[in-house]
Design a protein around this motif. Structure first.
Motif, PDB file in Angstrom:
ATOM      1  N   LEU A   1      51.747   6.616  20.909  1.00 33.01           N
ATOM      2  CA  LEU A   1      51.603   8.042  20.608  1.00 33.01           C
ATOM      3  C   LEU A   1      50.335   8.625  21.217  1.00 33.01           C
ATOM      4  N   PHE A   2      49.273   7.863  21.148  1.00 34.22           N
ATOM      5  CA  PHE A   2      47.999   8.358  21.659  1.00 34.22           C
ATOM      6  C   PHE A   2      48.077   8.589  23.160  1.00 34.22           C
TER       7      PHE A   2
ATOM      8  N   ARG B   1      50.801   8.920  25.057  1.00 35.69           N
ATOM      9  CA  ARG B   1      51.771   9.972  25.403  1.00 35.69           C
ATOM     10  C   ARG B   1      51.190  11.360  25.186  1.00 35.69           C
ATOM     11  N   ASN B   2      50.526  11.518  24.069  1.00 37.62           N
ATOM     12  CA  ASN B   2      49.965  12.841  23.787  1.00 37.62           C
ATOM     13  C   ASN B   2      48.790  13.152  24.688  1.00 37.62           C
ATOM     14  N   ALA B   3      48.089  12.114  25.107  1.00 39.73           N
ATOM     15  CA  ALA B   3      46.986  12.352  26.036  1.00 39.73           C
ATOM     16  C   ALA B   3      47.531  12.892  27.346  1.00 39.73           C
TER      17      ALA B   3
ATOM     18  N   GLN C   1      50.857  14.132  27.897  1.00 45.09           N
ATOM     19  CA  GLN C   1      51.835  15.215  27.885  1.00 45.09           C
ATOM     20  C   GLN C   1      51.822  16.062  26.621  1.00 45.09           C
ATOM     21  N   GLY C   2      51.040  15.642  25.651  1.00 42.66           N
ATOM     22  CA  GLY C   2      51.030  16.377  24.401  1.00 42.66           C
ATOM     23  C   GLY C   2      49.833  17.304  24.338  1.00 42.66           C
ATOM     24  N   SER C   3      49.468  17.678  23.143  1.00 44.36           N
ATOM     25  CA  SER C   3      48.300  18.528  22.985  1.00 44.36           C
ATOM     26  C   SER C   3      47.155  17.707  22.415  1.00 44.36           C
ATOM     27  N   PHE C   4      45.960  18.190  22.632  1.00 39.21           N
ATOM     28  CA  PHE C   4      44.788  17.501  22.133  1.00 39.21           C
ATOM     29  C   PHE C   4      44.809  17.463  20.607  1.00 39.21           C
ATOM     30  N   TYR C   5      45.329  18.496  20.018  1.00 36.59           N
ATOM     31  CA  TYR C   5      45.430  18.573  18.560  1.00 36.59           C
ATOM     32  C   TYR C   5      46.273  17.423  18.022  1.00 36.59           C
ATOM     33  N   LEU C   6      47.424  17.213  18.634  1.00 33.51           N
ATOM     34  CA  LEU C   6      48.303  16.129  18.197  1.00 33.51           C
ATOM     35  C   LEU C   6      47.650  14.771  18.441  1.00 33.51           C
ATOM     36  N   GLN C   7      46.981  14.668  19.560  1.00 36.94           N
ATOM     37  CA  GLN C   7      46.285  13.428  19.850  1.00 36.94           C
ATOM     38  C   GLN C   7      45.245  13.148  18.768  1.00 36.94           C
TER      39      GLN C   7
END
Lengths: 126, 76
Positions: B39-40, B42-44, B46-52
């Motif tokens: 998850l970390f 993927r979010n780094a 393609q996701g958002s920093f908030y989600l990360q």
């Protein structure tokens, strides 16, 4: 026995200047070379952790528009199309079928709904 | 030393941390780390920093829990 230093010092002052100049050039060259090597090593090193601090805590109890924008990585004023694009991108990264969690996916969907709801403003149901 | 309640979100709970990482109650620490890594990363990318951040905080929270649980597992 006093040694006549004047002659000697005249001699050495004649020779000192180019020696000193040479030393300066050498030092500058070495410093420059070291500087360039250090710079190249710095550029070549792997990317370090973010300089930003991570947001604290979990998700908010009630989602706000601000949080929704943060989740999707957009601004509160971002256009509809961009919001949808961002939603797709973030959802792909967190899709439950691909190893993501359902909780995160539901938050992402909730965020999208919130952003679209306010932007539409037409009051019509979809 | 108490930080004033300036942040809008409450402190993360163990339950929410597990939900974020998608791990069950009895999950092993290795499983948690695996989910965290996925998850970390993927979010780094393609996701958002908030989600990360949430993923990171979730792991942080569970780390404490698991350190207190098993004396032999994590060093502490």
């Amino acid at each position: 026995m006093s040694v006549n230093n004047s002659t000697r010092s005249e001699h050495s002052s004649d020779m000192a200047a180019p020696v000193v100049a040479g030393l300066c050039v050498a030092v500058t060259a070495l410093a420059g070379r070291y500087g360039i090597q250090a710079w190249q090593a710095y550029k070549a090193r792997p990317p370090t952790a973010r300089l930003r601090r991570f947001y604290e805590g979990g998700f908010q109890q009630t989602m706000t528009r601000r949080e929704a924008a943060l989740i999707l990585g957009v601004r509160e004023s971002t256009a509809l199309e961009k919001v949808k694009e961002a939603h797709r991108k973030v959802m792909i990264a967190n899709h439950p079928d691909a190893g993501g969690s359902h909780y995160m996916a539901s938050k992402i969907n909730e965020a999208k709904d919130m952003m679209l709801r306010k932007t539409k403003n037409s009051g019509s149901a979809f | 030393m108490q930080n004033t309640v300036r942040r809008a979100s409450k402190a993360i709970t163990e339950q929410e941390a597990r939900q974020i990482l998608g791990v069950p109650e009895n999950a092993a620490w290795e499983e948690i780390l695996k989910k965290y890594d996925i998850l970390f990363e993927r979010n780094a990318k393609q996701g958002s920093f908030y989600l990360q951040s949430k993923v990171h905080r979730a792991k942080e929270c569970l780390e404490t829990v698991y350190q207190n649980k098993g004396p032999g597992s994590a060093s502490g």
